[in-house]
Design an enzyme around this catalytic site. Structure first.
Site, PDB file in Angstrom:
ATOM      1  N   ASP A  14       4.367   5.219   1.479  1.00 25.20           N
ATOM      2  CA  ASP A  14       4.080   4.538   2.754  1.00 25.20           C
ATOM      3  C   ASP A  14       3.053   5.289   3.594  1.00 25.20           C
ATOM      4  O   ASP A  14       3.040   5.166   4.815  1.00 25.20           O
ATOM      5  CB  ASP A  14       5.366   4.335   3.582  1.00 25.20           C
ATOM      6  CG  ASP A  14       6.490   3.716   2.791  1.00 25.20           C
ATOM      7  OD1 ASP A  14       6.254   2.683   2.154  1.00 25.20           O
ATOM      8  OD2 ASP A  14       7.611   4.273   2.803  1.00 25.20           O
ATOM      9  N   LYS A  17      -2.054   4.082   1.763  1.00 21.61           N
ATOM     10  CA  LYS A  17      -3.042   4.117   0.671  1.00 21.61           C
ATOM     11  C   LYS A  17      -3.862   2.844   0.591  1.00 21.61           C
ATOM     12  O   LYS A  17      -5.051   2.880   0.282  1.00 21.61           O
ATOM     13  CB  LYS A  17      -2.307   4.372  -0.654  1.00 21.61           C
ATOM     14  CG  LYS A  17      -1.654   5.750  -0.730  1.00 21.61           C
ATOM     15  CD  LYS A  17      -0.870   5.942  -2.012  1.00 21.61           C
ATOM     16  CE  LYS A  17       0.394   5.102  -2.060  1.00 21.61           C
ATOM     17  NZ  LYS A  17       1.386   5.484  -1.043  1.00 21.61           N
TER      18      LYS A  17
END
Length: 426
Positions: A14, A17
């Site tokens: 999380d 990316k």
């Protein structure tokens, strides 16, 4: 001959990316996803719209670059069809730019059922799986019982029946006898849809591209601390989320790795069960969650929040050979009077800067350094020279502690809210 660059998360996933891949994609010819499955959601925001990608690489929104789902990924035909059709409906010419590896392993309907049954059997020791069938699919892959996408061209019905019946027997042995004929029908429809894409020998495609000096960006899912070998075992995912996973997940040799982009948040989060040494259970933790909108992109689950953990980050940088750091969600800490950073652990009364073999212990006490907050709304900034002095002091502190340059800063969810530092441009 060019080298591939690798982009991956350095925390418990999380990290943001998807946004970074989208920002970097214009500099590349190919974006290739190398591991994970639809349990990993990459969120992107631009032009006032929000997109969540589960299996499809985050490079699809740019200027027609080729996107590849590599052999290290596991795909659910039902979820892939839903995701792909939604993107096509929004105007993305997906069949023209997305290619699928023949060696991708398929998530069967019975894999989902096995996932649920296995989690149920663990009782209070649940891992916190998303229930998408990821673990059982990778288990079948390693035990040589898997079904691959390329099998659709070779006695597929027979191979599928054998795999399905084997799973049904396993479920019966666990006292489960679920009805899944409707799910199976949708799954087979998903298989037919997947056959409309270019199904390729992705290892040849990528290596041929390198020979012709094409630029390739390898996209990872989840984060380093969820790696099946080097993460907080057993509270990990089922694949190698680290840089070497790009080699095995795409068929790229280790000497073909170039830049390694390591992404981290200005603080730290985790979804589901498992250790989290810097987790905050107070109002500060709740404030970070609210300001950062910390809820799972796929599951919607509330994320646990805490201060940045530099012990874990140093470990992740070492494991991956990170050459450049990218810091996300800097703006979430804009209103804080002070910022804390964990620089070491105290374990059994002794100080250490090493990430321990077993992080699943209550004996770990984080040792913090406190820095002044910058108390400035940075969401409208678009250049490094606009950033407040206190924030730059925080950046300099992190670079000294991590011994790696921070080259890109995110100050908001939109792709435009990204600052590429002058030192990186030069």
């Amino acid at each position: 001959m060019t080298k591939v660059d690798v982009l991956l998360g350095l925390q418990w996933g999380d990290e943001g990316k998807g946004k970074v891949v989208d920002v970097l994609t214009p500099a590349y010819d190919i974006v290739a996803r190398f591991q994970g499955g639809p349990n990993a959601g990459h969120t992107l925001e631009f032009d006032g719209k929000k997109y969540v990608l589960r299996s499809i690489p985050s490079g699809i929104f740019q200027k027609g670059q080729t996107n590849i789902i590599g052999n290290g990924v596991v795909l659910d035909p039902i979820l892939f069809k839903e995701e792909a059709e939604a993107l096509e409906a929004s105007g993305i010419p997906l069949k023209q730019i997305l290619k699928l590896s023949k060696k991708v392993h398929l998530i069967l309907p019975t894999h989902r059922l096995l996932d649920a049954a296995n989690e149920k059997a663990k009782g209070s020791g649940k891992i916190g799986t998303t229930g998408k069938g990821i673990g059982p699919t990778y288990t079948d892959k390693v035990s040589r019982n898997g079904l691959r996408l390329g099998d659709v061209f070779h006695n597929f019905e027979e191979k599928y029946t054998v795999a399905r019946d084997r799973h049904a027997a396993m479920l019966a042995a666990m006292g489960e006898n679920p009805e899944f004929s409707e799910l199976e029908t949708k799954w087979l429809q998903g298989i037919e849809y997947m056959k409309s894409f270019d199904i390729i020998d992705s290892e040849y495609e990528i290596n041929n591209a390198l020979r012709h000096n094409k630029r390739v960006l390898c996209e990872g899912a989840q984060g380093t601390l969820l790696d099946v070998d080097f993460g907080s075992y057993p509270f990990v995912t089922s694949s190698n989320t680290i840089c070497s996973g790009a080699c095995s997940g795409l068929g790229v040799a280790p000497n073909r790795i170039g830049e390694v982009y390591g992404i981290f948040k200005a603080y730290c989060t985790r979804v589901g069960s498992g250790p989290f040494p810097t987790e905050l259970f107070d109002e500060t933790g709740r404030t970070i969650r609210d300001l950062g909108h910390e809820y799972g992109a796929v599951t919607g689950r509330e994320r646990r929040c805490g201060w940045i953990d530099l012990v874990a980050l140093r470990y992740a940088i070492m494991i991956n050979g990170v050459t450049q750091l990218i810091m996300m969600k800097s703006d979430v800490l804009d209103s804080f009077d002070e910022i804390k950073a964990c620089v070491a652990y105290e374990i059994d009364g002794k100080r250490t800067d090493r990430f321990p073999f077993d992080v699943n212990t209550d004996d770990i006490k984080p040792i913090y350094e406190t820095l002044p907050g910058w108390k400035t709304d940075m969401t409208k900034f678009n250049a490094e020279n606009q950033l407040p002095e206190a924030f730059m002091n925080y950046i300099n502190f992190l670079e000294k502690e991590l011994e790696t340059p921070i080259t890109i800063l995110s100050v908001g969810p939109d792709r435009e809210q990204t600052i590429v530092r002058t030192s990186f441009r030069s």
